[in-house]
Design a protein around this motif. Structure first.
Motif, PDB file in Angstrom:
ATOM      1  N   LYS A 236       0.849  -1.188   0.000  1.00  0.00           N
ATOM      2  CA  LYS A 236       0.000   0.000   0.000  1.00  0.00           C
ATOM      3  C   LYS A 236       0.893   1.249   0.000  1.00  0.00           C
ATOM      4  O   LYS A 236       1.883   1.317   0.734  1.00  0.00           O
ATOM      5  N   VAL A 237       0.540   2.213  -0.812  1.00  0.00           N
ATOM      6  CA  VAL A 237       1.326   3.440  -0.960  1.00  0.00           C
ATOM      7  C   VAL A 237       0.822   4.497   0.018  1.00  0.00           C
ATOM      8  O   VAL A 237      -0.385   4.740   0.126  1.00  0.00           O
ATOM      9  N   ASP A 238       1.758   5.126   0.732  1.00  0.00           N
ATOM     10  CA  ASP A 238       1.413   6.240   1.614  1.00  0.00           C
ATOM     11  C   ASP A 238       1.215   7.482   0.752  1.00  0.00           C
ATOM     12  O   ASP A 238       2.164   8.005   0.171  1.00  0.00           O
ATOM     13  N   THR A 239      -0.017   7.959   0.678  1.00  0.00           N
ATOM     14  CA  THR A 239      -0.326   9.118  -0.176  1.00  0.00           C
ATOM     15  C   THR A 239      -0.588  10.381   0.623  1.00  0.00           C
ATOM     16  O   THR A 239      -0.967  11.399   0.036  1.00  0.00           O
ATOM     17  N   HIS A 240      -0.369  10.353   1.927  1.00  0.00           N
ATOM     18  CA  HIS A 240      -0.684  11.513   2.763  1.00  0.00           C
ATOM     19  C   HIS A 240       0.154  12.716   2.343  1.00  0.00           C
ATOM     20  O   HIS A 240       1.385  12.681   2.332  1.00  0.00           O
ATOM     21  N   ASN A 241      -0.525  13.805   1.976  1.00  0.00           N
ATOM     22  CA  ASN A 241       0.131  15.036   1.512  1.00  0.00           C
ATOM     23  C   ASN A 241       1.057  14.787   0.324  1.00  0.00           C
ATOM     24  O   ASN A 241       2.045  15.509   0.142  1.00  0.00           O
ATOM     25  N   ARG A 242       0.733  13.784  -0.489  1.00  0.00           N
ATOM     26  CA  ARG A 242       1.537  13.464  -1.678  1.00  0.00           C
ATOM     27  C   ARG A 242       0.583  13.295  -2.859  1.00  0.00           C
ATOM     28  O   ARG A 242       0.203  12.183  -3.200  1.00  0.00           O
ATOM     29  N   PRO A 243       0.192  14.373  -3.505  1.00  0.00           N
ATOM     30  CA  PRO A 243      -0.786  14.279  -4.590  1.00  0.00           C
ATOM     31  C   PRO A 243      -0.308  13.441  -5.770  1.00  0.00           C
ATOM     32  O   PRO A 243      -1.124  12.874  -6.506  1.00  0.00           O
ATOM     33  N   ASP A 244       1.033  13.357  -5.969  1.00  0.00           N
ATOM     34  CA  ASP A 244       1.599  12.569  -7.058  1.00  0.00           C
ATOM     35  C   ASP A 244       2.458  11.432  -6.497  1.00  0.00           C
ATOM     36  O   ASP A 244       3.527  11.111  -7.030  1.00  0.00           O
ATOM     37  N   ALA A 245       1.965  10.797  -5.455  1.00  0.00           N
ATOM     38  CA  ALA A 245       2.730   9.752  -4.773  1.00  0.00           C
ATOM     39  C   ALA A 245       3.093   8.596  -5.706  1.00  0.00           C
ATOM     40  O   ALA A 245       4.194   8.050  -5.625  1.00  0.00           O
TER      41      ALA A 245
END
Length: 366
Positions: A236-245
């Motif tokens: 699972k990818v951490d997308t917190h505060n990363r719009p282009d994670a």
């Protein structure tokens, strides 16, 4: 091949069956997709794809067709061992450019160059072969009419506030997890934003729908095999505060080292259990396993830049109807894709004033 397997079903035009409402449904799909295109192009001042608008990885590599394939696998593009340049595009399925915290299914399209042979209608004179895949073994709906209903739901969210979409995605992920716990996954919820937010490079991708495979019929899959890819399977990818994670995650892997995938084929061996017109049917791998026919190798490289996006996102289209007649798309979902893909491509080319051509060579990318 195991002697226990049935022989592959021979392709004939009679394996397809059309319905009376197919033309009407196709027109409805085109309208829904056109509505998405009009909304997003007005918002962005630039036309993007009506589905799979946001790219996360844009790669160049080489596909090597294996030698000594058995006769039932040495078909179409794969009839002759050799190498083909390949362009790969990783994406997610909405028709607008979203924050990556809005989790939706993953997509992969790749284009082979220098492909010779009789062409599909609409791609005459070209020398490319396209493959369009998703990270699931079957399509979300059995045929085009419920697919149109899902697409209309997706179209209604296209112009909504992104904050609301994030909330919707989180709610749908929770609902999806609850359904899976009792063995009831929901493709419709996943399409709207309830899919697991997994790393794109660790996923296995599938054509989901069937295709002619020379003398036979098949589905395709592309599986990661190098350790730097399989290390991310189900991650699972951490997308917190990363719009282009997702772009960041793919770039971290692809700039660090080479990567390898296997292209595999699953032959249709029984039209009853492996139907052509029921796109949501998963073909049993015990009845017909996926078998490797080629390998894709991609050298270490930046995986997303503005230069790459201009060349591939704006300058290319990917369509199941671009390729050889030996790999004719089969089934209603594929038949209605033909005009929809062409309409979307024509809209983008006209709005962006950027003609779209099938490449004769790999573009020069940073």
């Amino acid at each position: 091949m195991s002697e226990a397997l049935k022989p592959p079903v021979a392709f004939t035009p009679t394996v397809e069956t059309t319905t009376e409402d197919e033309s009407e449904t196709s027109q409805g799909l085109n309208k829904a997709l056109h509505d998405i295109l009009e909304t997003t192009s007005e918002n962005y001042g630039h036309a993007v794809r009506s589905v799979h608008a946001k790219s996360h990885g844009l790669l160049e590599g080489t596909l090597t067709i294996h030698d000594t394939l058995p006769a039932e696998l040495a078909q179409g593009v794969f009839a002759k061992a050799g190498e083909h340049p390949v362009v790969m595009r990783f994406s997610t399925n909405p028709g607008d450019i979203l924050d990556d915290s809005i989790s939706v299914p993953r997509g992969l399209a790749f284009k082979l160059l220098d492909v010779a042979g009789d062409r599909l209608p609409g791609s005459e004179g070209e020398t490319t072969q396209d493959f369009i895949m998703i990270n699931g073994p079957a399509f979300a709906t059995p045929n085009a009419r419920p697919f149109l209903a899902n697409l209309k739901l997706l179209a209604k969210t296209t112009d909504k506030a992104e904050g609301a979409k994030k909330v919707l995605s989180a709610v749908l992920r929770g609902t999806e997890a609850a359904l899976e716990a009792i063995g009831l996954p929901s493709p419709a919820l996943q399409t709207l934003g309830g899919a697991p937010n997994v790393h794109p490079l660790g996923e296995t991708y599938y054509s989901a729908t069937p295709f002619r495979f020379g003398s036979y019929i098949a589905k395709f899959s592309l599986a990661p095999v190098s350790s730097n890819l399989t290390a991310h399977t189900k991650e699972k990818v951490d997308t917190h505060n990363r719009p282009d994670a997702l772009r960041e995650e793919i770039n971290a892997v692809m700039t660090a080292g080479d990567a390898m995938w296997e292209l595999r084929v699953q032959l249709c061996r029984d039209l009853e259990t492996m139907p052509i017109e029921k796109a949501d049917a998963v073909w049993d791998e015990a009845e017909s396993p996926f078998t490797t026919v080629a390998t894709i190798r991609v050298a270490a490289q930046p995986s997303w830049t503005a230069d790459r996006a201009k060349a591939i996102d704006d300058g290319m289209r990917f369509s199941v109807w671009t390729g050889l007649a030996a790999h004719q798309p089969l089934g209603q979902i594929n038949r209605v894709r033909k005009s929809a893909y062409q309409m979307s491509s024509d809209f983008r080319a006209d709005f962006n004033r950027c003609p779209i051509h099938e490449p004769k060579a790999l573009p020069a990318l940073d």
